[in-house]
Design a protein around this motif. Sequence first.
Motif, PDB file in Angstrom:
ATOM      1  N   ARG A  41       0.823  -1.218   0.000  1.00 28.46           N
ATOM      2  CA  ARG A  41       0.000   0.000   0.000  1.00 28.46           C
ATOM      3  C   ARG A  41       0.857   1.267   0.000  1.00 28.46           C
ATOM      4  O   ARG A  41       0.327   2.375   0.044  1.00 28.46           O
ATOM      5  CB  ARG A  41      -0.924   0.003   1.227  1.00 28.46           C
ATOM      6  CG  ARG A  41      -2.002  -1.082   1.191  1.00 28.46           C
ATOM      7  CD  ARG A  41      -3.059  -0.817   2.245  1.00 28.46           C
ATOM      8  NE  ARG A  41      -2.500  -0.789   3.605  1.00 28.46           N
ATOM      9  CZ  ARG A  41      -2.504  -1.818   4.436  1.00 28.46           C
ATOM     10  NH1 ARG A  41      -3.022  -2.978   4.053  1.00 28.46           N
ATOM     11  NH2 ARG A  41      -1.983  -1.701   5.639  1.00 28.46           N
ATOM     12  N   ARG A  42       2.173   1.089   0.008  1.00 30.72           N
ATOM     13  CA  ARG A  42       3.138   2.190   0.003  1.00 30.72           C
ATOM     14  C   ARG A  42       3.041   3.051   1.264  1.00 30.72           C
ATOM     15  O   ARG A  42       3.330   4.248   1.236  1.00 30.72           O
ATOM     16  CB  ARG A  42       2.945   3.072  -1.255  1.00 30.72           C
ATOM     17  CG  ARG A  42       2.838   2.296  -2.557  1.00 30.72           C
ATOM     18  CD  ARG A  42       4.164   1.690  -2.976  1.00 30.72           C
ATOM     19  NE  ARG A  42       5.095   2.690  -3.421  1.00 30.72           N
ATOM     20  CZ  ARG A  42       5.079   3.215  -4.642  1.00 30.72           C
ATOM     21  NH1 ARG A  42       4.197   2.775  -5.535  1.00 30.72           N
ATOM     22  NH2 ARG A  42       5.959   4.121  -4.979  1.00 30.72           N
ATOM     23  N   GLU A  43       2.623   2.412   2.369  1.00 28.57           N
ATOM     24  CA  GLU A  43       2.584   3.117   3.647  1.00 28.57           C
ATOM     25  C   GLU A  43       3.968   3.180   4.283  1.00 28.57           C
ATOM     26  O   GLU A  43       4.204   3.976   5.193  1.00 28.57           O
ATOM     27  CB  GLU A  43       1.610   2.418   4.607  1.00 28.57           C
ATOM     28  CG  GLU A  43       0.164   2.476   4.149  1.00 28.57           C
ATOM     29  CD  GLU A  43      -0.750   1.677   5.049  1.00 28.57           C
ATOM     30  OE1 GLU A  43      -0.288   1.228   6.132  1.00 28.57           O
ATOM     31  OE2 GLU A  43      -1.929   1.492   4.690  1.00 28.57           O
ATOM     32  N   ILE A  44       4.838   2.300   3.838  1.00 25.79           N
ATOM     33  CA  ILE A  44       6.219   2.272   4.288  1.00 25.79           C
ATOM     34  C   ILE A  44       7.042   1.745   3.121  1.00 25.79           C
ATOM     35  O   ILE A  44       6.539   0.976   2.292  1.00 25.79           O
ATOM     36  CB  ILE A  44       6.373   1.363   5.530  1.00 25.79           C
ATOM     37  CG1 ILE A  44       7.760   1.527   6.166  1.00 25.79           C
ATOM     38  CG2 ILE A  44       6.077  -0.093   5.200  1.00 25.79           C
ATOM     39  CD1 ILE A  44       7.910   0.788   7.489  1.00 25.79           C
ATOM     40  N   SER A  45       8.265   2.176   3.040  1.00 22.51           N
ATOM     41  CA  SER A  45       9.135   1.680   1.979  1.00 22.51           C
ATOM     42  C   SER A  45       9.958   0.503   2.499  1.00 22.51           C
ATOM     43  O   SER A  45      10.114   0.312   3.706  1.00 22.51           O
ATOM     44  CB  SER A  45      10.068   2.785   1.488  1.00 22.51           C
ATOM     45  OG  SER A  45      11.015   3.115   2.496  1.00 22.51           O
ATOM     46  N   ALA A  46      10.482  -0.277   1.575  1.00 27.57           N
ATOM     47  CA  ALA A  46      11.360  -1.375   1.976  1.00 27.57           C
ATOM     48  C   ALA A  46      12.594  -0.840   2.691  1.00 27.57           C
ATOM     49  O   ALA A  46      13.106  -1.471   3.623  1.00 27.57           O
ATOM     50  CB  ALA A  46      11.760  -2.198   0.749  1.00 27.57           C
ATOM     51  N   LEU A  61      20.693  -2.976   1.977  1.00 26.94           N
ATOM     52  CA  LEU A  61      20.235  -1.637   1.575  1.00 26.94           C
ATOM     53  C   LEU A  61      20.062  -1.556   0.061  1.00 26.94           C
ATOM     54  O   LEU A  61      19.100  -0.950  -0.440  1.00 26.94           O
ATOM     55  CB  LEU A  61      21.224  -0.583   2.073  1.00 26.94           C
ATOM     56  CG  LEU A  61      21.216  -0.341   3.589  1.00 26.94           C
ATOM     57  CD1 LEU A  61      22.441   0.458   4.009  1.00 26.94           C
ATOM     58  CD2 LEU A  61      19.937   0.388   3.993  1.00 26.94           C
ATOM     59  N   GLU A  62      20.972  -2.153  -0.678  1.00 29.97           N
ATOM     60  CA  GLU A  62      20.843  -2.182  -2.138  1.00 29.97           C
ATOM     61  C   GLU A  62      19.610  -2.970  -2.553  1.00 29.97           C
ATOM     62  O   GLU A  62      18.866  -2.557  -3.464  1.00 29.97           O
ATOM     63  CB  GLU A  62      22.094  -2.802  -2.754  1.00 29.97           C
ATOM     64  CG  GLU A  62      23.363  -1.964  -2.586  1.00 29.97           C
ATOM     65  CD  GLU A  62      24.595  -2.682  -3.113  1.00 29.97           C
ATOM     66  OE1 GLU A  62      24.444  -3.810  -3.655  1.00 29.97           O
ATOM     67  OE2 GLU A  62      25.707  -2.122  -2.987  1.00 29.97           O
ATOM     68  N   GLU A  63      19.368  -4.090  -1.901  1.00 33.59           N
ATOM     69  CA  GLU A  63      18.201  -4.906  -2.235  1.00 33.59           C
ATOM     70  C   GLU A  63      16.902  -4.181  -1.881  1.00 33.59           C
ATOM     71  O   GLU A  63      15.902  -4.288  -2.599  1.00 33.59           O
ATOM     72  CB  GLU A  63      18.280  -6.248  -1.516  1.00 33.59           C
ATOM     73  CG  GLU A  63      19.405  -7.141  -2.016  1.00 33.59           C
ATOM     74  CD  GLU A  63      19.445  -8.476  -1.308  1.00 33.59           C
ATOM     75  OE1 GLU A  63      18.556  -8.739  -0.461  1.00 33.59           O
ATOM     76  OE2 GLU A  63      20.355  -9.276  -1.596  1.00 33.59           O
ATOM     77  N   ALA A  64      16.898  -3.455  -0.764  1.00 31.66           N
ATOM     78  CA  ALA A  64      15.701  -2.715  -0.368  1.00 31.66           C
ATOM     79  C   ALA A  64      15.399  -1.607  -1.369  1.00 31.66           C
ATOM     80  O   ALA A  64      14.231  -1.375  -1.729  1.00 31.66           O
ATOM     81  CB  ALA A  64      15.880  -2.137   1.033  1.00 31.66           C
ATOM     82  N   ALA A  65      16.435  -0.922  -1.827  1.00 28.23           N
ATOM     83  CA  ALA A  65      16.219   0.127  -2.840  1.00 28.23           C
ATOM     84  C   ALA A  65      15.652  -0.476  -4.121  1.00 28.23           C
ATOM     85  O   ALA A  65      14.731   0.085  -4.731  1.00 28.23           O
ATOM     86  CB  ALA A  65      17.538   0.848  -3.113  1.00 28.23           C
ATOM     87  N   ARG A 119      11.057  -1.651  -7.818  1.00 29.28           N
ATOM     88  CA  ARG A 119      10.206  -2.639  -8.484  1.00 29.28           C
ATOM     89  C   ARG A 119       8.734  -2.381  -8.163  1.00 29.28           C
ATOM     90  O   ARG A 119       7.871  -2.433  -9.039  1.00 29.28           O
ATOM     91  CB  ARG A 119      10.602  -4.056  -8.049  1.00 29.28           C
ATOM     92  CG  ARG A 119       9.776  -5.145  -8.738  1.00 29.28           C
ATOM     93  CD  ARG A 119      10.291  -6.535  -8.426  1.00 29.28           C
ATOM     94  NE  ARG A 119       9.498  -7.556  -9.103  1.00 29.28           N
ATOM     95  CZ  ARG A 119       9.693  -7.947 -10.350  1.00 29.28           C
ATOM     96  NH1 ARG A 119      10.681  -7.404 -11.058  1.00 29.28           N
ATOM     97  NH2 ARG A 119       8.929  -8.871 -10.902  1.00 29.28           N
ATOM     98  N   LEU A 120       8.453  -2.083  -6.917  1.00 29.58           N
ATOM     99  CA  LEU A 120       7.071  -1.814  -6.535  1.00 29.58           C
ATOM    100  C   LEU A 120       6.553  -0.557  -7.221  1.00 29.58           C
ATOM    101  O   LEU A 120       5.408  -0.512  -7.707  1.00 29.58           O
ATOM    102  CB  LEU A 120       6.980  -1.672  -5.015  1.00 29.58           C
ATOM    103  CG  LEU A 120       5.594  -1.829  -4.390  1.00 29.58           C
ATOM    104  CD1 LEU A 120       5.029  -3.220  -4.659  1.00 29.58           C
ATOM    105  CD2 LEU A 120       5.678  -1.594  -2.881  1.00 29.58           C
ATOM    106  N   ALA A 121       7.407   0.464  -7.292  1.00 30.77           N
ATOM    107  CA  ALA A 121       6.998   1.713  -7.942  1.00 30.77           C
ATOM    108  C   ALA A 121       6.743   1.521  -9.431  1.00 30.77           C
ATOM    109  O   ALA A 121       5.919   2.228 -10.020  1.00 30.77           O
ATOM    110  CB  ALA A 121       8.071   2.778  -7.720  1.00 30.77           C
ATOM    111  N   SER A 122       7.418   0.558 -10.032  1.00 30.81           N
ATOM    112  CA  SER A 122       7.258   0.340 -11.474  1.00 30.81           C
ATOM    113  C   SER A 122       5.963  -0.371 -11.826  1.00 30.81           C
ATOM    114  O   SER A 122       5.589  -0.447 -13.000  1.00 30.81           O
ATOM    115  CB  SER A 122       8.437  -0.484 -11.999  1.00 30.81           C
ATOM    116  OG  SER A 122       8.330  -1.839 -11.584  1.00 30.81           O
ATOM    117  N   GLY A 123       5.301  -0.919 -10.808  1.00 30.67           N
ATOM    118  CA  GLY A 123       4.073  -1.663 -11.074  1.00 30.67           C
ATOM    119  C   GLY A 123       4.311  -3.114 -11.434  1.00 30.67           C
ATOM    120  O   GLY A 123       3.360  -3.835 -11.755  1.00 30.67           O
TER     121      GLY A 123
END
Length: 471
Positions: A19-24, A54-58, A63-67
Amino acid sequence: MYDEIAFRPAREMADMLRRREISARELLAAHLARIATVNPAINAVVTLSADRALEEAAAADERLASGAPVGPLHGLPMAHKDTHDTAGIRTTYGSPFLTGNVPDRDELVIERLRAAGAITIGKTNVPEFAAGSHTFNPVFGATLNPYDTTRSAGGSSGGAAAALAAGLHALADGSDMGGSLRNPASFNNVVGLRPSPGRVPTYPAPLGWSTLSVQGPMARDVADTALLLSVMAGPDPRSPIALDTPGREFAAPLDRDLTGLRVAWTPDLGGAFQAERAVLEVLAPAVRVFEELGCRVEETAPDLTGADEVFRTLRAWTFESAYGHLLDADPQRLKASLAWNIEEGRKLAGPDIARAERLRTEIFHRVREFFEHYDVLLLPVSQVVPFDARLEYPADIDGVPQATYLDWMRSAYHITVTGGPALSVPAGFTPEGLPVGLQIVGPHRADRFVLEVGHAFEQATGFGRRRPPLS
């Protein structure tokens, strides 16, 4: 804020991410903060790969932002048991022989977790080569119990369980031969499932046909445990005993009405072991909960005659096969109990293995017939409460001597011999605040049923919601 986020169920964390309430990256930061603050007191996470995480979280946020589609564990931080090979991350098995070991590939269970979106934050502590139900080794030292840091966190998945209890990660992988998922779950007030052999396929596995040791999930509640099993389970052509059932079977809600369930309760498997009075005093009211849920409870047990011989024979044979070459190379670098177990394997001959397999087959059929009359079996996970972490294992149980590092875990390893799924679920606390788990055992391959029963008990009691003092 970080503490509040770190103790949410993994299911909620995954929903918040979607839901994008928090980022990875924010979720990872919460867990890294917990590790920095709490881990020095318990020594659960022994190798940290923060920069890679940290690299994997970014990348997960991008990926989530890309849909693009994401997996069920997308963005969730996990530390893996230090006996599970992780590509590019030190994997020591708690042994001086492997202090510099950095695998070049992930083993199968890690492949599946990462494919589902999990972010690797490091490795959790184990006994040397996972031998024993108390987590200590000469490489990293002992892991301590978050509920009392003078006590053992159990083992061999002790680092994994202590990290769960302390909020260092919300999901954990582990393995279980004689109780290594169940015992630390009991000691740390979390949930651990020993699945049916083949439910979670293993690769590479030098003894690919063996069913004594399995890999499985741990979490802070049963639903998260089922979520993790849904990712771990499922067929794979590289495992000759892999079951065909897809993992998604375990992702559905676990709600079940237990009215009329035929429940067998045993404090000692018909005299096969002795449990501490403190353990039984906690479990007595826990068993009554099943009556309140509408179950028919009877004190009885299947006949597991021969289980001790079966387990000790097959374990010794397995240990000699896996680690005999290390004993030959440098016997002084192995802990004495591990060397003893290897030497026990070297005393075996073909007829000993054949006898163990015949006895195990007889036990399987007696247990199969038992479950024609009862739906589920309840018993202690561990025969003792978390003990002094300075000890290798309890010297006695209420005055009864325990001769070896195996004796005090008959309540778990006798169940291993049956081949049935077994769940450890929080069942209460001693007056001193030490956790005690209840073991729920089901019929052959009834993994989902065992999870449903554990979920109903958990919902009725809520013991798993009690956090350790260092929180």
